[in-house]
Enzyme design. Structure first.
Site, PDB file in Angstrom:
ATOM      1  N   ASP A  60       0.858  -1.185   0.000  1.00 41.03           N
ATOM      2  CA  ASP A  60       0.000   0.000   0.000  1.00 41.03           C
ATOM      3  C   ASP A  60       0.895   1.235   0.000  1.00 41.03           C
ATOM      4  OD1 ASP A  60       0.873  -0.360   2.610  1.00 41.03           O
ATOM      5  OD2 ASP A  60      -1.057   0.051   3.533  1.00 41.03           O
ATOM      6  N   TYR A  62       3.019   4.696   0.754  1.00 42.71           N
ATOM      7  CA  TYR A  62       3.727   5.226   1.917  1.00 42.71           C
ATOM      8  C   TYR A  62       2.753   6.077   2.731  1.00 42.71           C
ATOM      9  CZ  TYR A  62       7.905   3.925  -0.755  1.00 42.71           C
ATOM     10  OH  TYR A  62       8.858   3.236  -1.477  1.00 42.71           O
ATOM     11  N   PHE A  73       6.426   1.937  -4.691  1.00 42.53           N
ATOM     12  CA  PHE A  73       7.835   2.054  -4.309  1.00 42.53           C
ATOM     13  C   PHE A  73       8.451   3.419  -4.623  1.00 42.53           C
ATOM     14  CE2 PHE A  73       7.346  -2.585  -4.803  1.00 42.53           C
ATOM     15  CZ  PHE A  73       7.758  -2.998  -3.545  1.00 42.53           C
ATOM     16  N   HIS A 182       9.933  -9.572   0.120  1.00 41.60           N
ATOM     17  CA  HIS A 182       9.802  -8.124  -0.082  1.00 41.60           C
ATOM     18  C   HIS A 182      11.154  -7.446   0.155  1.00 41.60           C
ATOM     19  CE1 HIS A 182       8.263  -4.015   0.632  1.00 41.60           C
ATOM     20  NE2 HIS A 182       7.214  -4.404  -0.072  1.00 41.60           N
TER      21      HIS A 182
END
Length: 215
Positions: A60, A62, A73, A182
């Site tokens: 989701d 930041y 990202f 991740h």
């Protein structure tokens, strides 16, 4: 949003689950601070569907002020590079010796045909995961199904549980699926570092006579 997504998005926006999600979002934006700002929620869909070559699925947005701008990202040029992206750059450096970007803005990846899509497209300030279970997962599952059907020879980079849960929606006979933990500092050393995904992606694109991504 790019015209190439119009038919798909119009259909999804008219479904009951999305109408419920829209009602939730209207209330959330009025009653609390939500990221990214409304105008950037669907920024990933400014990517021309016809030009997509690589799909990177995030979690989701930041949840700190100024960081989220609609691309998984990625952060605006004015923001420091987030820890997960620092680790992404480290992996690129280990594969290629250097990376192209000076900061954390991944718009140049998007321009090359990388779809930077989060699993959930909004979040309340300072509350990671706060908009999970509201309907976004249904929407992004539909996105993955659609591009799986519409496109051939895509590379799907599935990092972390949320992304890997979408593997079943992807035809591995048509597309390349690359999985790993991740890039978060909590899990990068458990298999993200050393995964070789960026070179593997480009090798696949080259094999199908598609232009490689300048990472």
């Amino acid at each position: 949003m790019h015209e190439s997504w119009k038919a798909f998005l119009d259909a999804e926006f008219n479904k009951d689950y999305f109408k419920t999600l829209s009602q939730f979002l209207s209330a959330a934006y009025e009653s609390s601070t939500v990221f990214p700002k409304k105008s950037q929620v669907f920024r990933a869909f400014t990517t021309d569907l016809n030009n997509i070559k690589v799909v990177i699925l995030g979690q989701d947005p930041y949840h700190t002020p100024g960081a989220a701008h609609g691309l998984a990202f990625s952060v605006p040029d004015s923001q420091p590079i987030p820890p997960s992206l620092v680790n992404i750059y480290k992996e690129i450096d280990s594969e290629y010796g250097s990376h192209e970007n000076k900061g954390g803005n991944l718009s140049n990846w998007q321009a090359q045909g990388v779809l930077l899509l989060n699993n959930v497209l909004t979040v309340e300030a300072h509350k990671a995961g706060s908009h999970r279970g509201k309907g976004w997962e249904t929407f992004t599952e539909a996105v993955v199904r659609y591009i799986n059907e519409q496109k051939a020879h895509l590379v799907f980079l599935l990092w972390g549980r949320d992304a890997r849960n979408k593997k079943a929606l992807i035809d591995s006979q048509k597309h390349l699926i690359l999985e790993s933990p991740h890039p978060s500092p909590l899990s990068a050393h458990a298999g993200f570092f050393g995964n070789g995904h960026f070179k593997k992606a480009n090798e696949f694109l080259k094999a199908h006579r598609l232009e490689e991504i300048k990472w």
